[in-house]
Write an enzyme that holds these catalytic residues in place. Structure first.
Site, short mmCIF file in Angstrom:
data_model
loop_
_atom_site.label_atom_id
_atom_site.label_comp_id
_atom_site.label_asym_id
_atom_site.label_seq_id
_atom_site.Cartn_x
_atom_site.Cartn_y
_atom_site.Cartn_z
N ASN A 90 2.97 -47.27 71.78
CA ASN A 90 3.72 -46.98 70.56
C ASN A 90 4.40 -45.62 70.59
OD1 ASN A 90 1.12 -48.63 69.91
ND2 ASN A 90 2.58 -49.21 68.33
N ASP A 113 -9.19 -44.08 69.45
CA ASP A 113 -8.03 -44.55 68.68
C ASP A 113 -7.34 -43.38 67.98
OD1 ASP A 113 -6.28 -46.48 67.88
OD2 ASP A 113 -7.57 -47.39 66.38
#
Length: 419
Positions: free
Chosen positions: A98, A307
């Site tokens: 991303n 994460d």
């Protein structure tokens, strides 16, 4: 830095061999040459480190985190990501696709690899499963594999299950991990908190547990058909744990991970409306939290993921339902999990380290870090008793979007050794 180090009477953790003991360890030119209670003759060229209240263990590995660079350098650069990972005890880190532009073609892989070629952290790059991560057109998977990605993910749920089947069929001969987000988008709707009495009380739209359950079940049926190994990201519910347990009992090629926040916090915490508590999937109930912890002990969920998701202050300082999901964590995960789960006896030290070092590498089809004589050192020195305050100036990350900002926590990485 002295290349000869003698760690004296230090607690050594090695989840691979099951060792948790206080002993001595000698490093010579970055190689482990001695382990045991014998002493080393000091010729004045050896750095002696008193191991009192310290832990020496294999360095940590993160399955997936976000980099701001390229495209969002105000959130995080590759340099600051490396510094944050080192400060948190991570020698290897998976970067999600991303970025802007996204990592969906070989040229982007090459660019980031060249940019990080001299980094102290080994970066694994996830390539996009579909072009622009939009879930429509399959990306150049074979070319991405040749360019050196560690695996494939869109880092988002897919609504088109026919596409998921094709993705798994196309990816199978490449023998690289495929990471999927198991959420049924229709059932999730606009939910921003786990659906429960708490969501009603707080006036927030609920995301039902069944959205994850149906997402997992759908993927597992396709895995049963294609036999392609998959990794299920961000498991957050007790029902999800049950489904993965059944899949493993049926010998389906499945691994799974959990975001570390879901092991420490539950839906009730969101009563503060702190935007740094907005996650996707959302924090679960206390039943979910306890089930997730037990699943790590039972090897149902394999790994804990950082994460790490950096955002600027301006991006996160909006209403809870509008704030982007995710929080930082590279510098916080080890101290907070140790303080809240290991120091309290919920997890053993080896169980925690297995979930943060050995198993992440297994999920990536990589050999685990070995703490044995003759091996190059890839170690972290951790002080579980050292207290510090989480402030923007203390963090190496450019972003400070965390629930623990301005709080004092216990546990600090003292040193990372990566030969």
């Amino acid at each position: 830095m002295n290349n000869r180090k003698f760690f004296q009477q230090i607690r050594i953790l090695d989840p691979l061999s099951g060792i948790d003991e206080v002993t001595n360890l000698f490093l010579d030119q970055g190689v482990i040459t001695e382990i045991g209670d014998h002493n080393i003759s000091d010729d004045g060229q050896i750095e002696v480190i008193d191991g009192t209240n310290l832990i020496l263990a294999p360095a940590l590995v993160d399955l997936y985190s976000r980099s701001g660079e390229p495209g969002y350098e105000e959130r995080e650069t590759l340099k600051s990501l490396m510094e944050a990972s080192q400060d948190g005890g991570f020698s290897r880190l998976g970067i999600l696709p991303n970025t802007n532009p996204v990592i969906d073609n070989p040229s982007m892989v090459t660019w980031i690899k060249e940019k990080t070629s001299h980094s102290n952290t080994k970066f694994y790059l996830w390539g996009g499963l579909t072009k622009d991560l939009e879930g429509v057109t399959i990306a150049e998977l074979a070319q991405l594999a040749q360019a050196g990605v560690i695996g494939f993910t869109d880092n988002r749920p897919h609504h088109n299950l026919q596409l998921v089947r094709k993705l798994l069929e196309y990816a199978q001969p490449l023998n690289l991990p495929v990471a999927l987000v198991p959420t049924n988008i229709q059932l999730r709707g606009n939910g921003v908190i786990r659906e429960s009495s708490t969501s009603i009380r707080l006036g927030l739209v609920g995301n039902p547990e069944v959205a994850e359950a149906v997402g997992i079940a759908s993927i597992l049926e396709i895995v049963f058909l294609t036999k392609t190994p998959v990794h299920l990201m961000r498991i957050s519910t007790a029902r999800g744990v049950e489904l993965i347990k059944q899949a493993k009992e049926n010998n389906l090629p499945v691994t799974a991970s959990v975001n570390w926040h879901h092991l420490l916090l539950n839906t009730e915490t969101i009563a503060s409306y702190n935007p740094n508590l907005r996650f996707e999937p959302p924090l679960g109930t206390e039943i979910d939290r306890l089930a997730l912890i037990q699943s790590l002990k039972d090897n149902i969920i394999d790994a804990i993921a950082v994460d790490h998701t950096p955002y600027t202050y301006e991006e996160k300082t909006v209403a809870f339902a509008q704030t982007p999901t995710g929080a930082i964590g590279l510098e916080l995960i080890l101290p907070l999990l140790w303080e809240n789960l290991v120091a309290t006896g919920v997890l053993s030290p080896l169980e925690l380290w297995r979930s943060l070092s050995v198993n992440p590498l297994k999920c990536l089809n990589q050999k685990p870090i070995n703490l044995q004589i003759g091996q190059s050192a890839e170690l972290v020195l951790f002080s579980p008793q050292q207290s510090w305050q989480v402030t923007s100036s203390q963090l190496k990350s450019l972003s400070s979007n965390t629930y623990w900002l301005d709080k004092e926590i216990k546990g600090k990485v003292v040193l990372i050794i990566n030969n």
